[in-house]
Structures are given as C-alpha cells and as structure tokens.
Scaffold this motif. Structure first.
Motif, short mmCIF file in Angstrom:
data_model
loop_
_atom_site.label_atom_id
_atom_site.label_comp_id
_atom_site.label_asym_id
_atom_site.label_seq_id
_atom_site.Cartn_x
_atom_site.Cartn_y
_atom_site.Cartn_z
N VAL A 293 -4.73 2.96 -1.98
CA VAL A 293 -4.75 2.15 -2.09
C VAL A 293 -4.90 1.56 -2.97
O VAL A 293 -4.63 0.27 -3.44
CB VAL A 293 -5.35 1.96 -0.58
N TYR B 267 -2.40 -7.62 6.20
CA TYR B 267 -2.42 -6.20 6.81
C TYR B 267 -0.68 -6.18 8.01
O TYR B 267 -0.63 -7.21 8.40
CB TYR B 267 -3.68 -6.14 7.81
N THR C 117 -5.25 -10.14 0.23
CA THR C 117 -5.34 -9.09 1.43
C THR C 117 -4.74 -8.41 3.10
O THR C 117 -4.94 -9.83 3.79
CB THR C 117 -6.36 -7.82 1.55
N GLU D 14 1.29 -1.49 -0.01
CA GLU D 14 -0.19 -0.04 -0.40
C GLU D 14 0.47 1.42 -0.01
O GLU D 14 0.66 2.54 -0.47
CB GLU D 14 -0.95 -0.26 1.24
N ARG E 8 -0.92 -1.62 7.55
CA ARG E 8 -0.91 -1.38 6.86
C ARG E 8 -1.47 -2.63 5.72
O ARG E 8 -0.53 -3.27 5.82
CB ARG E 8 0.39 -0.19 5.67
N ARG E 9 -1.98 -1.77 4.88
CA ARG E 9 -2.18 -3.43 3.35
C ARG E 9 -0.79 -3.60 2.91
O ARG E 9 -0.76 -3.07 2.44
CB ARG E 9 -3.73 -2.70 2.75
N ALA F 141 -3.45 -0.14 -6.00
CA ALA F 141 -1.73 -1.01 -5.76
C ALA F 141 -2.97 -2.02 -5.63
O ALA F 141 -2.34 -3.24 -6.01
CB ALA F 141 -1.61 -0.51 -3.69
N ARG F 142 -3.70 -2.04 -5.85
CA ARG F 142 -4.68 -3.12 -5.86
C ARG F 142 -4.88 -3.87 -7.11
O ARG F 142 -4.66 -4.45 -7.77
CB ARG F 142 -6.42 -2.79 -5.01
#
Length: 82
Positions: A16, A43, A41, A10, A49-50, A19-20
């Motif tokens: 975000v 953390y 996903t 992330e 943060r992811r 990034a995904r």
C-alpha cells in the motif's frame, strides 16, 4: 477548465505504501509545474481496498471561490398606504 484525475490502486502495487508514494510523487511533479493538487484516499466498496485519487488543476483554470455577484438587488418599492 482542465482537470487532471489519476488513480493509484492498492492492488497495482506490492504494498500500500508504494501506491501512496507513487500518488504523492506524481502530485509533487504536477505541483512543480504549477498545478494545485489534492490527494484523497478512497475505499472500494466490494473489497475495502484503497484507491488513491489525485486531482490537479492549473491555477489559470481555477474559479474564484467567492465571485462577486453581478446581479443587482431588487429595487425597494415604497410602502403603499391605504
């Protein structure tokens, strides 16, 4: 077995969603090449943060889920009478 693992942090992107999207785009590229992909996903424990984890494997290297057992069951012994 050839396993591809890539991470998309992330913090490496402005948002975000970027990034995904990068993770999803890479997964689509690998799927087009015939790989089986999973995106997860995660953390980070220190700051929450992811982290987007991409794992890909080519179908030729996948192991069958239910492999038949090659081991023979133990032979039954006749009951002994006393």
């Amino acid at each position: 077995m050839s396993l591809i693992q890539e991470i998309f942090l992330e913090t490496d992107w402005e948002e975000v969603e970027q990034a995904r999207a990068a993770c999803d785009e890479r997964a689509n590229q690998l799927r087009a090449e015939g790989h089986t992909c999973t995106c997860t996903t995660l953390y980070r424990i220190n700051d929450g943060r992811r982290v987007f984890l991409l794992e890909a494997q080519h179908p030729d290297t996948l192991e069958p889920e239910h492999r038949p057992s090659r081991r023979k069951p133990p032979a039954r012994r006749p009951a002994q009478r006393s």
